[in-house]
Scaffold this motif. Structure first.
Motif, PDB file in Angstrom:
ATOM      1  N   LYS A 110       0.838  -1.195   0.000  1.00 61.73           N
ATOM      2  CA  LYS A 110       0.000   0.000   0.000  1.00 61.73           C
ATOM      3  C   LYS A 110       0.877   1.250   0.000  1.00 61.73           C
ATOM      4  N   THR A 111       0.547   2.182  -0.898  1.00 59.05           N
ATOM      5  CA  THR A 111       1.283   3.447  -0.945  1.00 59.05           C
ATOM      6  C   THR A 111       0.571   4.464  -0.065  1.00 59.05           C
ATOM      7  N   GLY A 112       1.339   5.279   0.596  1.00 60.72           N
ATOM      8  CA  GLY A 112       0.763   6.316   1.454  1.00 60.72           C
ATOM      9  C   GLY A 112       0.139   5.771   2.723  1.00 60.72           C
ATOM     10  N   ALA A 113       0.646   4.690   3.235  1.00 54.78           N
ATOM     11  CA  ALA A 113       0.114   4.106   4.469  1.00 54.78           C
ATOM     12  C   ALA A 113       0.563   4.940   5.663  1.00 54.78           C
ATOM     13  N   VAL A 114      -0.261   4.963   6.690  1.00 52.13           N
ATOM     14  CA  VAL A 114       0.058   5.710   7.913  1.00 52.13           C
ATOM     15  C   VAL A 114       0.348   4.710   9.034  1.00 52.13           C
ATOM     16  N   PRO A 115       1.116   5.138  10.048  1.00 48.44           N
ATOM     17  CA  PRO A 115       1.502   4.207  11.120  1.00 48.44           C
ATOM     18  C   PRO A 115       0.322   3.607  11.891  1.00 48.44           C
ATOM     19  N   GLU A 116      -0.819   4.287  11.911  1.00 50.71           N
ATOM     20  CA  GLU A 116      -1.975   3.770  12.645  1.00 50.71           C
ATOM     21  C   GLU A 116      -2.563   2.514  11.994  1.00 50.71           C
ATOM     22  N   ARG A 149       9.083 -18.899  15.104  1.00 51.58           N
ATOM     23  CA  ARG A 149       7.872 -18.394  14.445  1.00 51.58           C
ATOM     24  C   ARG A 149       7.505 -17.009  14.950  1.00 51.58           C
ATOM     25  N   LYS A 150       7.642 -16.780  16.238  1.00 48.24           N
ATOM     26  CA  LYS A 150       7.371 -15.450  16.785  1.00 48.24           C
ATOM     27  C   LYS A 150       8.377 -14.439  16.232  1.00 48.24           C
ATOM     28  N   SER A 151       9.625 -14.860  16.118  1.00 49.13           N
ATOM     29  CA  SER A 151      10.664 -13.981  15.577  1.00 49.13           C
ATOM     30  C   SER A 151      10.378 -13.638  14.119  1.00 49.13           C
ATOM     31  N   ARG A 152       9.888 -14.619  13.352  1.00 52.48           N
ATOM     32  CA  ARG A 152       9.562 -14.381  11.946  1.00 52.48           C
ATOM     33  C   ARG A 152       8.472 -13.321  11.811  1.00 52.48           C
ATOM     34  N   LEU A 153       7.462 -13.409  12.675  1.00 51.94           N
ATOM     35  CA  LEU A 153       6.397 -12.406  12.641  1.00 51.94           C
ATOM     36  C   LEU A 153       6.933 -11.023  12.974  1.00 51.94           C
ATOM     37  N   ALA A 154       7.765 -10.937  14.020  1.00 47.00           N
ATOM     38  CA  ALA A 154       8.323  -9.647  14.423  1.00 47.00           C
ATOM     39  C   ALA A 154       9.228  -9.067  13.340  1.00 47.00           C
ATOM     40  N   ARG A 155      10.033  -9.916  12.700  1.00 47.80           N
ATOM     41  CA  ARG A 155      10.916  -9.447  11.623  1.00 47.80           C
ATOM     42  C   ARG A 155      10.122  -8.886  10.462  1.00 47.80           C
ATOM     43  N   ASN A 156       9.048  -9.573  10.087  1.00 48.14           N
ATOM     44  CA  ASN A 156       8.234  -9.088   8.963  1.00 48.14           C
ATOM     45  C   ASN A 156       7.520  -7.795   9.312  1.00 48.14           C
ATOM     46  N   LYS A 157       7.065  -7.661  10.547  1.00 46.90           N
ATOM     47  CA  LYS A 157       6.427  -6.403  10.975  1.00 46.90           C
ATOM     48  C   LYS A 157       7.449  -5.265  10.918  1.00 46.90           C
ATOM     49  N   ARG A 158       8.667  -5.531  11.401  1.00 46.28           N
ATOM     50  CA  ARG A 158       9.704  -4.503  11.386  1.00 46.28           C
ATOM     51  C   ARG A 158      10.092  -4.152   9.952  1.00 46.28           C
ATOM     52  N   ALA A 159      10.113  -5.136   9.057  1.00 45.59           N
ATOM     53  CA  ALA A 159      10.447  -4.864   7.655  1.00 45.59           C
ATOM     54  C   ALA A 159       9.423  -3.933   7.019  1.00 45.59           C
ATOM     55  N   VAL A 160       8.151  -4.118   7.360  1.00 47.72           N
ATOM     56  CA  VAL A 160       7.104  -3.226   6.829  1.00 47.72           C
ATOM     57  C   VAL A 160       7.290  -1.820   7.393  1.00 47.72           C
ATOM     58  N   ALA A 161       7.586  -1.722   8.689  1.00 45.68           N
ATOM     59  CA  ALA A 161       7.789  -0.407   9.311  1.00 45.68           C
ATOM     60  C   ALA A 161       8.998   0.305   8.705  1.00 45.68           C
ATOM     61  N   HIS A 163      10.168  -0.251   5.656  1.00 42.85           N
ATOM     62  CA  HIS A 163       9.797   0.047   4.278  1.00 42.85           C
ATOM     63  C   HIS A 163       9.038   1.367   4.169  1.00 42.85           C
ATOM     64  N   HIS A 164       8.132   1.615   5.097  1.00 42.32           N
ATOM     65  CA  HIS A 164       7.331   2.845   5.065  1.00 42.32           C
ATOM     66  C   HIS A 164       8.015   4.012   5.776  1.00 42.32           C
ATOM     67  N   GLY A 165       9.157   3.768   6.415  1.00 42.58           N
ATOM     68  CA  GLY A 165       9.889   4.843   7.083  1.00 42.58           C
ATOM     69  C   GLY A 165       9.367   5.167   8.475  1.00 42.58           C
ATOM     70  N   TRP A 166       8.586   4.279   9.062  1.00 41.43           N
ATOM     71  CA  TRP A 166       8.059   4.516  10.413  1.00 41.43           C
ATOM     72  C   TRP A 166       9.077   4.148  11.475  1.00 41.43           C
ATOM     73  N   TYR A 167      10.097   3.398  11.075  1.00 44.21           N
ATOM     74  CA  TYR A 167      11.088   2.918  12.018  1.00 44.21           C
ATOM     75  C   TYR A 167      12.445   2.932  11.336  1.00 44.21           C
ATOM     76  N   THR A 168      13.443   3.427  12.067  1.00 43.79           N
ATOM     77  CA  THR A 168      14.809   3.415  11.553  1.00 43.79           C
ATOM     78  C   THR A 168      15.649   2.620  12.538  1.00 43.79           C
TER      79      THR A 168
END
Length: 176
Positions: A110-116, A149-161, A163-168
């Motif tokens: 999704k383009t233009g996604a917001v952190p919420e 499995r928990k680590s995989r979920l956390a890694r993918n969540k962090r990768a999305v953050a 990607h969108h610039g919500w987390y550095t």
């Protein structure tokens, strides 16, 4: 179900070389070895078990030369019950992980996604963590598998953050 049961019992008692099931789901009859004779079956123990599952069922015909001990029968029954429970728990874990991964993939594209927009995904992640912890606690999954499995979920969540610039991510202090 009753027609299969009667067909199996009738076929077992009359002809031990071919077991025919009168159901639409079975096309070919089950066959026994031709060198096994009627006298072999008359000396031993025969049992017929129908295992019911949500979408299908299995017919298990067992023939043994001696009757199983009661403890062995109970152990077999317990093992089957545990197998089905473990299968259900693992299936729940896979389903919840898949839902999280699909939601993260949609959010990443999704383009233009917001952190919420990650808040509902965090709820899904919490449910997946809970299912994983329950499976580990009951012994369906090894604790390292659950952690992976928990680590995989956390890694993918962090990768999305990221990607969108919500987390550095912080720079690695050892590389400097």
């Amino acid at each position: 179900m009753a027609s299969i049961n009667m067909a199996c019992i009738t076929s077992l008692s009359s002809n031990f070389k071919t077991l025919s099931l009168s159901s639409n789901s079975y096309q070919k009859p089950l066959t026994f070895s031709s060198n096994i004779s009627q006298s072999f079956f008359s000396q031993g123990h025969q049992s017929l078990t129908i295992i019911r599952r949500p979408h299908n069922f299995s017919v298990v015909c067992e023939v043994a030369t001696q009757k199983k001990a009661d403890s062995a029968v109970k152990r077999a029954r317990q093992a089957e019950t545990r197998r089905l429970r473990n299968k259900a728990r693992k299936s729940e874990v896979r389903t919840r992980m898949r839902k999280v991964m699909e939601a993260l993939e949609v959010l990443k594209k999704k383009t233009g996604a917001v952190p919420e927009e990650i808040i509902p995904i965090e709820t899904l992640i919490a449910e997946a963590y809970s299912a994983i912890d329950k499976a580990v606690g009951k012994g369906s999954l090894h604790r390292n598998t659950g952690a992976n499995r928990k680590s995989r979920l956390a890694r993918n969540k962090r990768a999305v953050a990221i990607h969108h610039g919500w987390y550095t991510p912080a720079p690695d202090p050892t590389s400097a």
